[in-house]
Design a protein around this motif. Sequence first.
Motif, short mmCIF file in Angstrom:
data_model
loop_
_atom_site.label_atom_id
_atom_site.label_comp_id
_atom_site.label_asym_id
_atom_site.label_seq_id
_atom_site.Cartn_x
_atom_site.Cartn_y
_atom_site.Cartn_z
N SER A 119 -15.58 -18.29 36.40
CA SER A 119 -15.72 -17.12 37.26
C SER A 119 -16.40 -15.96 36.55
N ARG A 120 -16.80 -16.20 35.30
CA ARG A 120 -17.53 -15.22 34.47
C ARG A 120 -16.70 -13.96 34.19
N GLN A 121 -15.38 -14.12 34.14
CA GLN A 121 -14.53 -13.00 33.79
C GLN A 121 -14.30 -12.90 32.28
N ALA A 122 -14.65 -13.94 31.55
CA ALA A 122 -14.50 -13.92 30.10
C ALA A 122 -15.42 -14.98 29.51
N ALA A 123 -15.87 -14.71 28.29
CA ALA A 123 -16.73 -15.67 27.57
C ALA A 123 -15.86 -16.56 26.69
N PRO A 124 -16.28 -17.80 26.43
CA PRO A 124 -15.49 -18.70 25.58
C PRO A 124 -15.16 -18.09 24.23
N ARG A 125 -16.13 -17.41 23.62
CA ARG A 125 -15.89 -16.81 22.30
C ARG A 125 -14.80 -15.74 22.38
N GLU A 126 -14.82 -14.95 23.44
CA GLU A 126 -13.81 -13.92 23.61
C GLU A 126 -12.43 -14.53 23.80
N LEU A 127 -12.34 -15.59 24.59
CA LEU A 127 -11.05 -16.25 24.81
C LEU A 127 -10.51 -16.85 23.51
N ALA A 128 -11.40 -17.47 22.73
CA ALA A 128 -10.97 -18.05 21.46
C ALA A 128 -10.46 -16.97 20.52
N ARG A 129 -11.12 -15.80 20.54
CA ARG A 129 -10.74 -14.72 19.65
C ARG A 129 -9.36 -14.15 20.00
N GLU A 130 -9.06 -14.07 21.28
CA GLU A 130 -7.83 -13.41 21.71
C GLU A 130 -6.69 -14.39 21.97
N SER A 131 -6.96 -15.69 21.85
CA SER A 131 -5.95 -16.68 22.19
C SER A 131 -4.75 -16.65 21.26
N GLY A 132 -4.94 -16.25 20.00
CA GLY A 132 -3.84 -16.26 19.05
C GLY A 132 -2.66 -15.42 19.49
N THR A 133 -2.94 -14.18 19.91
CA THR A 133 -1.87 -13.29 20.36
C THR A 133 -1.17 -13.84 21.59
N VAL A 134 -1.96 -14.39 22.52
CA VAL A 134 -1.39 -14.93 23.75
C VAL A 134 -0.52 -16.14 23.47
N VAL A 135 -0.98 -17.01 22.58
CA VAL A 135 -0.21 -18.21 22.25
C VAL A 135 1.14 -17.85 21.65
N VAL A 136 1.17 -16.86 20.78
CA VAL A 136 2.44 -16.43 20.18
C VAL A 136 3.41 -15.99 21.26
N GLY A 137 2.94 -15.21 22.22
CA GLY A 137 3.80 -14.77 23.31
C GLY A 137 4.32 -15.93 24.14
N PHE A 138 3.43 -16.88 24.47
CA PHE A 138 3.83 -18.04 25.26
C PHE A 138 4.87 -18.90 24.53
N LEU A 139 4.62 -19.15 23.25
CA LEU A 139 5.55 -19.97 22.48
C LEU A 139 6.91 -19.28 22.36
N GLY A 140 6.88 -17.98 22.17
CA GLY A 140 8.14 -17.24 22.04
C GLY A 140 8.98 -17.31 23.29
N TYR A 141 8.37 -17.07 24.44
CA TYR A 141 9.13 -17.13 25.68
C TYR A 141 9.53 -18.56 26.02
#
Length: 472
Positions: free
Chosen positions: A162-184
């Motif tokens: 949907s062109r709301q984010a670029a793959p490189r941007e998602l890869a860069r920000e995925s670390g913080t999101v993954v930590v939140g998901f794993l924690g919950y």
Amino acid sequence: MRGLPLAAWAYVCGVVALAVGLIGTASYAEVDWRTLAVLAVLFLVCDSAPARLNVSSAKVSLSFAASLASVVLVGAAGAALLGGCALVTGQRFFAPEKRLFNGAQFALSGFTAGTVFELLGGHRFEPQQAQWAEHVIGPFLGALVTFVFVNMALTAGILVLSRQAAPRELARESGTVVVGFLGYGMFGLLIAGLWPRVGPFAAVLVLLPLFIARWAFEQAHDQRQAHAATLAALCQAVETKDYYTRGHSERVSRGSVMIAQEIGMRPDRVEAIRYAGMLHDVGKLGVPTKVLRKSGKLTEEEFAAVQLHPMRGLEIVREIGFLDEALAGIMHHHEKVNGRGYPMGLAGDEIPEFARVISVADAFDSMTSTRSYRAARSIEEAVAELRRGMDDHFDPLMVEAFLRALDRDGWEPPDAAPPPDDDVVETTQQDHDDPSAPIRVEGDERVPRQESAENAARTERPGAAGDGAWRR
């Protein structure tokens, strides 16, 4: 869904069709419907109050806990059915297409995680098994990782298409999101562990720590927003003193982040250099306005005042604890690789990495911005000037990193600033930060500043703007 590209439409329809087919063909013979009903209530309560993360527009649903508990308590089919509850969640009330997609991706994530749990030898909840927990923890961790991976992969697919984010941007920000998901998600193990002793009341007991965790995430997010507002106010105060450099701090911050990401800085250091770029000129608050706006040749005292602004900046922000390494960038962003910069005359690798990054972004934005005395240079001209300054003024590694990022991401030069409304505002003819600024060399005659970084080094003297070149 209006406005989505055709590929995104096809992707959403495919995910929904796969989830519907899976739910429709699954076997529910062994599902404990009472347990599923309790988990569904917990899922809806949690999904209606997501927690914000320190990533732009990112939220993590507390319903991860209920979904992961269902993997253990009601199996893969029950977990898929539970995921479908996202269709009636309190979020996305006016976006039914988003409800549909989220319900589908939660169902697929739950079913896949439940399947992995069983393949790893995990046992579904059996009250009569005293050693039940011994057969759960390992497989649960595998199911948790699977759930997070599938969930993020499906979400990333729609964001990219949907062109709301670029793959490189998602890869860069995925670390913080993954930590939140794993924690919950780990709260799901807590629910499953309590269930043999307290039954459905386990869901109620877990709600309190869940919402405390959500509160903690909210506090971290709000604190970050307060930091950003504080820095923006400082930048605005600086730029009020020089009308024609408004927006410069933000652009230098963006350019510095481009370089930092290109050379592989850790996310926490990237965030720190973003702050450093925003505040690199905050020391100008300590430079008299009449000096910054002076149209003629500077006296030795006036030029000395300009050269002090990096140290003034350090004095202003040194007590702001979260800046950390950013302080070195603010202090030394006018040092030169050849050792002829200021305030300390550092050379080569003696210059802190943050300062070497900011120096490149600072020079590029200055050259590609319109000033009162000249139009902006083209990007091609600014790039050529950066290349001429390599090994003399700039660190070649930082220049090359910036040029790679520039080729990939592009750069939007600022619009020319309209003249100020206030008649008393004096517009300077000598920008102490600009490598192409004209200078007063004798009498009242103005001549263009010599263009190359090599010549810039030769013309360094009080009042000639040589030491002030490449600023901003």
